[in-house]
Design a protein around this motif. Structure first.
Motif, PDB file in Angstrom:
ATOM      1  N   PRO A  89      17.310  -1.983  -6.742  1.00 20.00           N
ATOM      2  CA  PRO A  89      16.600  -2.406  -7.958  1.00 20.00           C
ATOM      3  C   PRO A  89      15.503  -1.454  -8.410  1.00 20.00           C
ATOM      4  CG  PRO A  89      16.885  -4.257  -6.469  1.00 20.00           C
ATOM      5  CD  PRO A  89      17.324  -3.034  -5.725  1.00 20.00           C
ATOM      6  N   TYR A  90      14.905  -0.700  -7.489  1.00 21.36           N
ATOM      7  CA  TYR A  90      13.830   0.215  -7.880  1.00 21.36           C
ATOM      8  C   TYR A  90      14.344   1.532  -8.446  1.00 21.36           C
ATOM      9  CZ  TYR A  90      14.857   1.662  -3.059  1.00 21.36           C
ATOM     10  OH  TYR A  90      15.495   2.042  -1.905  1.00 21.36           O
ATOM     11  N   ASN A  91      15.661   1.766  -8.414  1.00 29.29           N
ATOM     12  CA  ASN A  91      16.184   3.014  -8.984  1.00 29.29           C
ATOM     13  C   ASN A  91      17.419   2.817  -9.858  1.00 29.29           C
ATOM     14  OD1 ASN A  91      18.416   2.730  -7.261  1.00 29.29           O
ATOM     15  ND2 ASN A  91      17.654   4.195  -5.766  1.00 29.29           N
ATOM     16  N   THR A  92      17.833   1.580 -10.078  1.00 27.79           N
ATOM     17  CA  THR A  92      19.082   1.325 -10.798  1.00 27.79           C
ATOM     18  C   THR A  92      18.900   0.256 -11.865  1.00 27.79           C
ATOM     19  OG1 THR A  92      20.368   1.849  -8.808  1.00 27.79           O
ATOM     20  CG2 THR A  92      21.504   0.647 -10.552  1.00 27.79           C
ATOM     21  N   THR A 151      17.797   6.327 -11.451  1.00 25.00           N
ATOM     22  CA  THR A 151      16.567   7.088 -11.641  1.00 25.00           C
ATOM     23  C   THR A 151      16.014   7.582 -10.297  1.00 25.00           C
ATOM     24  OG1 THR A 151      15.230   5.073 -11.507  1.00 25.00           O
ATOM     25  CG2 THR A 151      15.980   5.765 -13.695  1.00 25.00           C
ATOM     26  N   TYR A 152      15.042   8.469 -10.403  1.00 27.93           N
ATOM     27  CA  TYR A 152      14.418   9.010  -9.186  1.00 27.93           C
ATOM     28  C   TYR A 152      13.523   7.967  -8.516  1.00 27.93           C
ATOM     29  CZ  TYR A 152      11.121  11.381  -6.188  1.00 27.93           C
ATOM     30  OH  TYR A 152      10.339  11.738  -5.103  1.00 27.93           O
ATOM     31  N   SER A 153      13.540   7.979  -7.206  1.00 28.73           N
ATOM     32  CA  SER A 153      12.620   7.170  -6.405  1.00 28.73           C
ATOM     33  C   SER A 153      12.407   7.883  -5.083  1.00 28.73           C
ATOM     34  CB  SER A 153      13.193   5.770  -6.155  1.00 28.73           C
ATOM     35  OG  SER A 153      12.459   5.121  -5.140  1.00 28.73           O
ATOM     36  N   PRO A 154      11.224   7.803  -4.493  1.00 31.33           N
ATOM     37  CA  PRO A 154      11.007   8.431  -3.183  1.00 31.33           C
ATOM     38  C   PRO A 154      11.920   7.889  -2.094  1.00 31.33           C
ATOM     39  CG  PRO A 154       8.930   7.783  -4.177  1.00 31.33           C
ATOM     40  CD  PRO A 154      10.003   7.179  -5.012  1.00 31.33           C
ATOM     41  N   TRP A 155      12.491   6.691  -2.348  1.00 38.70           N
ATOM     42  CA  TRP A 155      13.332   6.053  -1.330  1.00 38.70           C
ATOM     43  C   TRP A 155      14.825   6.255  -1.593  1.00 38.70           C
ATOM     44  CZ3 TRP A 155       9.410   3.330  -3.942  1.00 38.70           C
ATOM     45  CH2 TRP A 155       8.213   3.256  -3.236  1.00 38.70           C
ATOM     46  N   ASN A 156      15.178   7.100  -2.564  1.00 40.06           N
ATOM     47  CA  ASN A 156      16.602   7.362  -2.831  1.00 40.06           C
ATOM     48  C   ASN A 156      17.286   7.930  -1.597  1.00 40.06           C
ATOM     49  OD1 ASN A 156      16.308   6.440  -5.389  1.00 40.06           O
ATOM     50  ND2 ASN A 156      16.683   8.386  -6.422  1.00 40.06           N
ATOM     51  N   GLU A 186       0.823  -1.212   0.000  1.00 41.02           N
ATOM     52  CA  GLU A 186       0.000   0.000   0.000  1.00 41.02           C
ATOM     53  C   GLU A 186       0.856   1.261   0.000  1.00 41.02           C
ATOM     54  OE1 GLU A 186      -0.769  -0.373   4.817  1.00 41.02           O
ATOM     55  OE2 GLU A 186      -2.418  -0.644   3.419  1.00 41.02           O
ATOM     56  N   ASN A 187       2.153   1.120   0.312  1.00 47.37           N
ATOM     57  CA  ASN A 187       3.093   2.244   0.216  1.00 47.37           C
ATOM     58  C   ASN A 187       3.857   2.234  -1.099  1.00 47.37           C
ATOM     59  OD1 ASN A 187       2.468   3.219   2.827  1.00 47.37           O
ATOM     60  ND2 ASN A 187       3.849   1.700   3.743  1.00 47.37           N
ATOM     61  N   ASP A 188       3.405   1.404  -2.038  1.00 50.32           N
ATOM     62  CA  ASP A 188       3.962   1.296  -3.384  1.00 50.32           C
ATOM     63  C   ASP A 188       5.351   0.658  -3.408  1.00 50.32           C
ATOM     64  OD1 ASP A 188       3.267   1.578  -6.050  1.00 50.32           O
ATOM     65  OD2 ASP A 188       4.475   3.386  -6.290  1.00 50.32           O
ATOM     66  N   ASN A 189       5.710  -0.095  -2.387  1.00 53.60           N
ATOM     67  CA  ASN A 189       6.966  -0.848  -2.420  1.00 53.60           C
ATOM     68  C   ASN A 189       6.826  -2.036  -3.364  1.00 53.60           C
ATOM     69  OD1 ASN A 189       8.637   0.589  -0.514  1.00 53.60           O
ATOM     70  ND2 ASN A 189       7.268  -0.155   1.082  1.00 53.60           N
TER      71      ASN A 189
END
Length: 219
Positions: free
Chosen positions: A195-198, A214-219, A141-144
């Motif tokens: 993996p979610y930004n590279t 790339t951009y991610s809220p968790w960068n 639900e937090n888009d992980n």
């Protein structure tokens, strides 16, 4: 007279020796060639010409200054997929395993327009959407996202690598092309390459050719 001649000869010899010493000091130090192990044919068949999401977990340096060689340890990943029939037939009291040691107990399932909403035993939400290849992928639900590890390898970070930086959320047009030095700076700052930004791309010989951040809220 003979004594003077002897003295002059000694002086000339001393001067000659001095000149030879100066010339030797002026010569450049010998250079060394670097020989690396040959590329693994197994790895080349697996990675050549392909792009993967990846996690960079380690970097190490050998040598000093201009002769230094940096290596990185990266884990290639892909988003975790589920068989369509498994998710579509999923019901309450079933168990979904995302990875070894990571599973949830289904307490609620709701059909949505483009997938299914799931609740677990802690009332946490997950959403399953269908991909173009007919599988399902999951988000919390937090888009992980969930990723499956494919392989881990330690490889040289060559100075001709293409580093594409698209991590600025205000830059919507295209990644900024940078290089080895900028990438190394981020590695030394322990930047979170996940993996979610590279994404990493290998050339036809299995050499790491490009890293896209790339951009991610968790960068």
């Amino acid at each position: 007279m003979k004594k003077l001649s002897t003295i002059l000869s000694a002086v000339l010899c001393a001067l000659l020796i001095t000149c030879l010493a100066v010339t030797a000091c002026a010569e450049e130090p010998p250079t060394s060639n670097l020989y690396r192990p040959s590329m693994s044919e197994t790895f080349k068949a697996l990675a050549a010409g392909k792009t993967f999401e990846a996690r960079v977990s380690k970097n190490e340096c050998y040598g000093q200054d201009e002769d230094s060689i940096w290596t990185i340890t990266l884990t290639a990943c892909e988003e975790t997929h589920f068989e369509a029939q498994d998710i579509e037939n999923l019901k309450e009291h079933d168990i979904i395993a995302f990875a070894p040691g990571s599973a949830i107990f289904v307490t609620e399932k709701t059909a949505e327009e483009d997938g299914f909403s799931i609740k677990d035993q802690n009332s946490l939400g997950y959403f399953f959407t269908k991909t173009d290849d007919g599988h399902y992928v999951a988000r919390t639900e937090n888009d992980n996202m969930f990723f499956t590890e494919i392989f881990t390898i330690t490889i040289p970070l060559d100075k001709d690598i293409s580093f594409l930086d698209w991590s600025d959320p205000e830059n919507l047009e295209a990644p900024v092309k940078k290089g080895y030095d900028e990438l190394l700076d981020l590695l030394l700052e322990d930047t979170n390459f996940a993996p979610y930004n590279t994404k990493v791309s290998f050339d036809e010989n299995g050499k790491l050719a490009e890293l896209l951040y790339t951009y991610s809220p968790w960068n």
